[in-house]
Design a protein around this motif. Sequence first.
Motif, PDB file in Angstrom:
ATOM      1  N   VAL A  79      31.780   8.084  64.717  1.00 17.87           N
ATOM      2  CA  VAL A  79      31.951   6.676  64.332  1.00 17.87           C
ATOM      3  C   VAL A  79      32.941   6.011  65.283  1.00 17.87           C
ATOM      4  O   VAL A  79      34.004   6.568  65.580  1.00 17.87           O
ATOM      5  N   ASN A  80      32.578   4.816  65.766  1.00 13.85           N
ATOM      6  CA  ASN A  80      33.455   3.982  66.596  1.00 13.85           C
ATOM      7  C   ASN A  80      34.030   4.724  67.802  1.00 13.85           C
ATOM      8  O   ASN A  80      35.223   4.628  68.098  1.00 13.85           O
ATOM      9  N   TYR A 123      25.441   9.875  68.609  1.00 19.36           N
ATOM     10  CA  TYR A 123      25.058   9.199  67.372  1.00 19.36           C
ATOM     11  C   TYR A 123      24.041  10.053  66.639  1.00 19.36           C
ATOM     12  O   TYR A 123      23.520  11.038  67.187  1.00 19.36           O
ATOM     13  N   GLN A 127      22.155   5.413  62.212  1.00 19.05           N
ATOM     14  CA  GLN A 127      23.337   4.655  62.601  1.00 19.05           C
ATOM     15  C   GLN A 127      22.952   3.419  63.427  1.00 19.05           C
ATOM     16  O   GLN A 127      21.783   3.222  63.774  1.00 19.05           O
ATOM     17  N   VAL A 203      28.168   3.121  64.393  1.00 17.89           N
ATOM     18  CA  VAL A 203      28.712   2.866  63.062  1.00 17.89           C
ATOM     19  C   VAL A 203      27.666   3.237  62.018  1.00 17.89           C
ATOM     20  O   VAL A 203      26.476   3.286  62.303  1.00 17.89           O
ATOM     21  N   LYS A 205      27.311   5.332  57.902  1.00 18.22           N
ATOM     22  CA  LYS A 205      27.080   6.635  57.287  1.00 18.22           C
ATOM     23  C   LYS A 205      26.225   6.490  56.023  1.00 18.22           C
ATOM     24  O   LYS A 205      26.132   7.419  55.231  1.00 18.22           O
TER      25      LYS A 205
END
Length: 288
Positions: A79-80, A123, A127, A203, A205
């Motif tokens: 993430v990010n 990823y 997402q 980003v 979940k």
Amino acid sequence: MAYSEAKVLAGGLAHIPIVIGFFGLIQMFILSKTKPNQQSRKAQSQTKESSGKSQELTSSGSAPVTKTIKKPDHSNIPVNTYRPKTPFLGKVTENYSLLKDGAIGRVNHITFDLAGGDPILKYVEGQSIGIIPAGEDSKGKPHKIRLYSIASTRHGDNLKGNTVSLCVRQLQYEKDGETIDGVCSSYLCNIKPGEKVKITGPVGKEMLLPQDEDSNIIMLATGTGIAPMRAYLRRMFEPTEREKNNWNFKGNAWLFMGAPKTANLLYDEDFERYKSKFPENIRYTKAI
């Protein structure tokens, strides 16, 4: 083709009865998978969950059988990796139309090269990534990011793990008699191979595939909403993808795909191919 707000609202209201009937279909699908016949329904007992396990009586009503329930593991979900202030510059490798002759609007499949990232932008299916359009807004400030669902699996369309793909429709709408083009969608649909794009993320979940290989998965999409479903179905049924996965889907998948015209069906040939190769595992219903 641009649409007024009144047309969009009227179209949405007209589909309410269809949606109600549609969810009735889904309920029948779920019941058919979880309760195949009257005899097995009687044989099944109530289940109790404890510490990730459930117990069921056998058909004879004798000793219980313990089954482990696989719970989602989000601990290793990236993430990010890249943020708006420090985006990754991804090079466009391909940008082509997904529509057939006679289709409405403009929809493109766009792939970016992620090689050379430090760290590399990893990823998983379900997402999204952010795109920062080039240029400035009306106030002279850099454009803000727009999020797009990822249309490729974690291995990328080339299966080398160094690309990411998007499915983008050019936004157009009418305001005071003028046709307005969406900033980021127009930017992406017009971009040329070799150009570089600012990418953030990944980003999300909330829409990840379950770990259980025997899951029943129902997918609903209209237009470019097919992007994450395309990634799921490639992971489930694309032969070369299945060879790379440590996850061999054996459950049932049902995709509902909506489009204004047949020419607007996206990735239709791929889904028909999966359906012919795995007829016992996939249903593909089109709403035109």
